[in-house]
Design a protein around this motif. Structure first.
Motif, PDB file in Angstrom:
ATOM      1  N   CYS A 263       0.130  28.533  50.124  1.00  0.00           N
ATOM      2  CA  CYS A 263       0.647  28.412  51.486  1.00  0.00           C
ATOM      3  C   CYS A 263      -0.286  29.084  52.491  1.00  0.00           C
ATOM      4  O   CYS A 263      -0.683  30.233  52.308  1.00  0.00           O
ATOM      5  N   ARG A 264      -0.623  28.361  53.555  1.00  0.00           N
ATOM      6  CA  ARG A 264      -1.476  28.903  54.622  1.00  0.00           C
ATOM      7  C   ARG A 264      -0.657  29.398  55.812  1.00  0.00           C
ATOM      8  O   ARG A 264      -1.192  29.664  56.884  1.00  0.00           O
ATOM      9  N   ARG A 265       0.637  29.414  55.708  1.00  0.00           N
ATOM     10  CA  ARG A 265       1.534  29.925  56.759  1.00  0.00           C
ATOM     11  C   ARG A 265       1.410  29.164  58.082  1.00  0.00           C
ATOM     12  O   ARG A 265       1.587  29.751  59.147  1.00  0.00           O
ATOM     13  N   CYS A 266       1.107  27.877  58.010  1.00  0.00           N
ATOM     14  CA  CYS A 266       0.985  27.116  59.259  1.00  0.00           C
ATOM     15  C   CYS A 266       2.354  26.721  59.817  1.00  0.00           C
ATOM     16  O   CYS A 266       2.481  26.403  60.987  1.00  0.00           O
ATOM     17  N   GLU A 267       3.372  26.730  58.962  1.00  0.00           N
ATOM     18  CA  GLU A 267       4.759  26.456  59.357  1.00  0.00           C
ATOM     19  C   GLU A 267       4.997  25.017  59.794  1.00  0.00           C
ATOM     20  O   GLU A 267       5.991  24.732  60.463  1.00  0.00           O
ATOM     21  N   CYS A 269       5.951  22.839  57.907  1.00  0.00           N
ATOM     22  CA  CYS A 269       7.089  22.386  57.092  1.00  0.00           C
ATOM     23  C   CYS A 269       8.432  22.763  57.714  1.00  0.00           C
ATOM     24  O   CYS A 269       9.473  22.304  57.258  1.00  0.00           O
ATOM     25  N   CYS A 321       4.118  19.159  54.782  1.00  0.00           N
ATOM     26  CA  CYS A 321       3.034  20.127  54.549  1.00  0.00           C
ATOM     27  C   CYS A 321       1.678  19.425  54.488  1.00  0.00           C
ATOM     28  O   CYS A 321       1.493  18.505  53.686  1.00  0.00           O
ATOM     29  N   PRO A 322       0.692  19.847  55.306  1.00  0.00           N
ATOM     30  CA  PRO A 322      -0.612  19.181  55.258  1.00  0.00           C
ATOM     31  C   PRO A 322      -1.309  19.343  53.910  1.00  0.00           C
ATOM     32  O   PRO A 322      -2.223  18.606  53.595  1.00  0.00           O
TER      33      PRO A 322
HETATM   34  S1  SF4 Z   1       3.425  23.483  55.762  1.00  0.00           S
HETATM   35 FE1  SF4 Z   1       4.691  25.162  55.022  1.00  0.00          FE
HETATM   36  S2  SF4 Z   1       4.316  25.285  52.824  1.00  0.00           S
HETATM   37 FE2  SF4 Z   1       2.671  24.019  53.704  1.00  0.00          FE
HETATM   38  S3  SF4 Z   1       1.016  25.492  54.060  1.00  0.00           S
HETATM   39 FE3  SF4 Z   1       2.171  25.323  55.978  1.00  0.00          FE
HETATM   40  S4  SF4 Z   1       3.708  26.980  55.874  1.00  0.00           S
HETATM   41 FE4  SF4 Z   1       2.899  26.703  53.813  1.00  0.00          FE
END
Ligand code: SF4
Ligand code: SF4
Length: 343
Positions: A263-267, A269, A321-322
């Motif tokens: 997880c890259r914490r891009c949020e 999702c 999620c990318p």
């Molecule tokens: S979309 Fe969600 S699960 Fe996927 S990398 Fe971003 S924060 Fe993590």
């Protein structure tokens, strides 16, 4: 402090501090907390602020602080996920309102992930036509593109005259280095490195930022959610240029502990229909497995209103999620390991 480090963002004519401000994590802060953080960043000389209509109240939080400073002191970059012109124009109007400004320096097509999305954006009546119209009206200075897949971004750059490209670039994610970056540089595009710390995967943050800058980024945009991080990130500028063997060895050592996909914490999702704090659960899992803080991680997981056990495996998050990270499978495994650990 750091007065002389502003560099050109490609051929835009904009001069940026190579340490920018990624606008995802301030969503987790209160308005008072984000006010303090944004003010600190600005006062330390950070001048590139990246947000998106998709980051809930991030534009609003930025706008209430940035608007208190002279307009030439900061550069705003934001984005729209809309691929059609009507919604892209509406997103831009909302951004202008929340950012409390009459123009946005750089407005980007957010996360172009495949051919279909690219064609929708390029089509007559699509997002790019609307953004070009907004540019003529002076509401946008430059149009950029962001995405996680370098081959798709290459197609985008060959199809439209973007001013900047934003792509993941860190020690683990270097897929853009062989082709996309040289092409973008040759065309004079500004290069913005997203996820330079790979979503907190690297503990030596200044070193991770130095790597992304040395690899070719004009500006890196680490997300920040604490005041101390602004000054810490800026220390990356104290040692410009290529990394030495020792530095690379240190990054390689950190990489060893990471799984292939994480997880890259891009949020992107979020929100989870069940209310799970997905990226935070991945963080706790990392503390459990990578840093041997089992008790600490389990206590926090246990105290959350929604945790691993509440995942109903609907897979909505996987679709968004990318990285197509299989969070439901990971959460199930984590739950099983944690329950064995407690006995
Ligand atoms: S979309 Fe969600 S699960 Fe996927 S990398 Fe971003 S924060 Fe993590
Ligand atoms: S699979 Fe689990 S974590 Fe993902 S959206 Fe569904 S309930 Fe939330």
């Amino acid at each position: 402090m750091y007065e002389d480090i502003y560099v050109p963002l490609g051929k835009t004519g904009l001069k940026v501090n190579p340490i920018g401000f990624g606008g995802i994590p301030i969503q987790r802060l209160t308005f008072e907390e984000s006010d303090k953080l944004l003010k600190t960043a600005l006062d330390l000389g950070i001048n590139f602020f990246d947000s998106s209509r998709a980051y809930t109240d991030s534009e609003e939080k930025m706008g209430r602080v940035l608007s208190q400073y002279p307009r030439h002191k900061y550069i705003i970059a934001s984005k729209t996920f809309s691929r059609d012109g009507k919604n892209a124009a509406a997103d831009l109007e909302t951004a202008l309102k929340y950012l409390k400004t009459d123009y946005i320096d750089l407005y980007q097509c957010h996360n172009i992930a495949g051919e279909e999305q690219l064609q929708q954006s390029l089509a007559p009546g699509g997002a790019l036509e609307a953004l070009q119209n907004a540019q003529k009206q002076g509401k946008i200075r430059f149009i950029g593109v962001t995405g996680h897949k370098p081959p798709v971004l290459m197609k985008a750059l060959k199809s439209f005259d973007f001013a900047t490209v934003q792509v993941p670039l860190n020690y683990i994610e270097q897929a853009c280095v062989p082709e996309l970056l040289p092409y973008a540089k040759e065309k004079g595009l500004g290069i913005i490195a997203m996820k330079p710390v790979a979503g907190s995967a690297f503990k030596n943050v200044p070193l991770a930022l130095r790597f992304s800058l040395a690899a070719g980024a004009d500006v890196v945009i680490p997300g920040m959610d604490a005041v101390y991080q602004a000054a810490e990130n800026l220390t990356a500028l104290e040692k410009p240029g290529p990394l030495g063997a020792e530095d690379l060895a240190a990054l390689e050592e950190e990489k060893k502990g990471l799984e292939e996909n994480f997880c890259r914490r891009c949020e992107y999702c979020m929100p989870c229909p069940q209310g799970l704090p997905i990226s935070f659960l991945h963080v706790l899992r990392a503390y459990f497995f990578r840093y041997n803080l089992q008790g600490w991680a389990m206590e926090r997981a246990h105290n959350l209103p929604k945790s691993y056990k509440d995942c109903i495996e609907c897979r909505e998050c996987v679709k968004k999620c990318p990285y197509e990270l299989d969070s439901p499978r990971i959460f199930k495994e984590t739950r099983e390991v944690m329950s064995k650990w407690t006995g």
